[in-house]
Scaffold this motif. Structure first.
Motif, PDB file in Angstrom:
ATOM      1  N   ALA A  47       0.821  -1.216   0.000  1.00 41.44           N
ATOM      2  CA  ALA A  47       0.000   0.000   0.000  1.00 41.44           C
ATOM      3  C   ALA A  47       0.854   1.265   0.000  1.00 41.44           C
ATOM      4  CB  ALA A  47      -0.920   0.004   1.223  1.00 41.44           C
ATOM      5  N   HIS A  68      -3.293   4.691  -5.553  1.00 41.54           N
ATOM      6  CA  HIS A  68      -4.410   4.733  -4.609  1.00 41.54           C
ATOM      7  C   HIS A  68      -4.713   6.140  -4.093  1.00 41.54           C
ATOM      8  CE1 HIS A  68      -0.951   4.638  -1.864  1.00 41.54           C
ATOM      9  NE2 HIS A  68      -1.747   5.118  -0.940  1.00 41.54           N
ATOM     10  N   HIS A  71      -6.600   8.916  -0.565  1.00 40.74           N
ATOM     11  CA  HIS A  71      -6.170  10.234  -0.049  1.00 40.74           C
ATOM     12  C   HIS A  71      -6.708  11.344  -0.966  1.00 40.74           C
ATOM     13  CE1 HIS A  71      -3.251   7.780   2.154  1.00 40.74           C
ATOM     14  NE2 HIS A  71      -2.681   7.387   1.023  1.00 40.74           N
ATOM     15  N   ASP A 113      -4.372   5.105   4.926  1.00 36.23           N
ATOM     16  CA  ASP A 113      -3.845   3.866   4.341  1.00 36.23           C
ATOM     17  C   ASP A 113      -4.259   2.654   5.169  1.00 36.23           C
ATOM     18  OD1 ASP A 113      -2.248   4.839   2.090  1.00 36.23           O
ATOM     19  OD2 ASP A 113      -1.004   5.801   3.611  1.00 36.23           O
TER      20      ASP A 113
HETATM   21 FE   LIG Z   1      -1.202   6.020   0.793  1.00 35.87          FE
END
Ligand SMILES: [Fe+2]
Length: 459
Positions: free
Chosen positions: A229, A235, A240, A415
């Motif tokens: 991650a 992502h 985020h 996360d």
């Molecule tokens: Fe992240």
């Protein structure tokens, strides 16, 4: 670059289909010499396969990983400056293995197995300083170099030869102010293992860094779920969203070099917006890039990247001194991140002084321990500051409880918010594979390919 070249490059479609500008396009706007490290942009095409879900879940895979991968690789055990004096020691634990990493009277660092050879009690339960290692059970004692020092009731151990009753040792190597250990006597040297990493980091040496913060936290997932991650920017938009206005998530460059097993890289550009952010002005990009930045403006003829880099340079001038002049915009603001196999992730340059380490926690395939270090440069001309004490969060504490992480804590909490759901989802996918992006997740694919080479080697 001349305007003609720039417009030609903007028109030429990227062979991988990535959105423009690419990181290499952005580097053409640099005003100081671009280091060779940044000019490389290899794409090693290793297909489109995903990862077997059970590799994150199964006991069998975990046990093989511990024996055949963790048992054979070089792994970061601590920083040199955590153990500056004779007798200073920390513990390094992986699976069932526990080692005392200790500075000897001779100044050398050794990794001694943390087990009494008498009845098998762990010798040490926590880090500290000691003149020798005495087992709390019956008092067998070893010197800092692992030699047997004292036997209680020697008359009752006529069968014990002192020379062959030393604590077993792991191999120890040093790079960048880190202490590495390796449990395999047949493995290559650390220098060979690290491939080009020492040459790449010669520009910004990690031995010139110090630990300004060190925070650990247990995580409710396999160690690879957590690690994976933090090695892609794909992502950002969904995990985020607040950062999509100033991070070029889908513009990120992911580098896997053919023939290089033990490292990969990403360069995630800042000061440009994610394609997911829609129409957004230069001022909005700059304003969103720092807390309290609402009044910032991008001057005529400049760019948000350049303004962000100038602000970062002004901040770094005190520590880097004259070296700040050779800092490219990319090195000042982009996430340039090397992943050293298996579990060490180091940010290169001076955008943020982050180092991550991910390990299994104990012998549970579904729990991990994450370390976050902030390692800024030792200010030029200053004494090396003492490393910060480690903050050990519990699994139920948010990263924001570690105030020393500043604004990063809230980002890490976003996360970690995925991890328990990832782990349970992977458990439900038994027998299936994940689906990975060809380019943006190629580092993960490369990692699993090397991991498989270790795990499938029955030597
Ligand atoms: Fe992240």
């Amino acid at each position: 670059m001349p305007a003609d070249d720039a417009s030609r490059s903007a028109r030429t479609p990227d062979p991988l289909g990535r959105p423009k500008p690419t990181v290499q396009d952005l580097l053409k706007e640099e005003r100081v010499e671009t280091p060779w490290q940044l000019e490389e942009a290899p794409f090693h095409d290793i297909g489109v396969a995903g990862v077997r879900a059970e590799d994150y879940v199964s006991r069998l895979f975990f046990d093989r990983e511990i024996a055949r991968m963790w048992g054979r690789v070089w792994q970061m055990a601590c920083r040199e400056d955590e153990i500056p004096n004779a007798g200073d020691h920390v513990l390094y634990e992986i699976g069932a293995r526990s080692y005392i990493i200790v500075r000897g009277e001779d100044g050398a660092v050794r990794a001694l197995r943390n087990v009494c050879l008498h009845r098998g009690r762990r010798l040490r339960d926590c880090p500290g300083r000691a003149a020798s290692f005495r087992c709390p059970f019956h008092g067998f004692t070893w010197s800092l170099n692992g030699a047997l020092k004292e036997t209680p009731t020697p008359w009752d151990f006529p069968h014990l030869e002192a020379q062959s009753f030393s604590l077993p040792q792991a191999r120890v190597g040093h790079w960048g102010g880190f202490v590495f250990v390796c449990f395999d006597p047949a493995a290559p040297s650390l220098e060979a293992y690290l491939e080009d990493i020492p040459a790449i980091f010669a520009r910004w040496p990690m031995e010139e860094r110090f630990t300004a913060a060190h925070v650990t936290r247990p995580l409710p997932c396999n160690w690879k779920v957590a690690l994976e991650a933090f090695v892609e920017s794909f992502h950002v938009t969904d995990t985020h969203p607040q950062a999509a206005t100033y991070i070029g998530d889908f513009h990120t460059q992911y580098d896997v070099w053919e023939g290089k097993r033990h490292y990969s890289r990403m360069i995630s550009p800042r000061g440009i917006a994610s394609p997911s952010a829609g129409a957004i002005s230069d001022d909005e990009i700059l304003q969103s890039s720092e807390p309290g930045g609402a009044n910032l403006r991008v001057p005529e003829g400049s760019t948000p990247r350049r303004e962000m880099a100038e602000r970062r340079r002004a901040h770094l001038r005190k520590t880097l001194g004259p070296d700040v002049a050779r800092l490219t915009d990319s090195e000042a603001i982009d996430t340039i991140q090397y992943w050293i196999f298996p579990n060490l992730v180091v940010w290169w340059g001076h955008a943020a002084p982050i180092v991550y380490r991910f390990r299994p926690l104990g012998e549970d395939p579904e729990r991990a321990l994450m370390d976050v270090y902030l390692m800024p440069q030792v200010p030029r001309g200053a004494d090396r500051p003492k490393p910060a004490a480690t903050t050990e969060l519990t699994e139920h504490q948010p990263w924001t409880d570690a105030k020393e992480l500043g604004g990063l804590g809230a980002v890490f909490d976003q996360d970690v918010g995925n991890f328990a759901a990832l782990q349970s989802g992977l458990r439900a996918m038994a027998g299936e594979r994940t689906t990975l992006a060809r380019y943006q997740e190629n580092r993960i694919r490369h990692f699993h390919r090397v991991l498989a080479e270790y795990v499938e080697d029955e030597r």
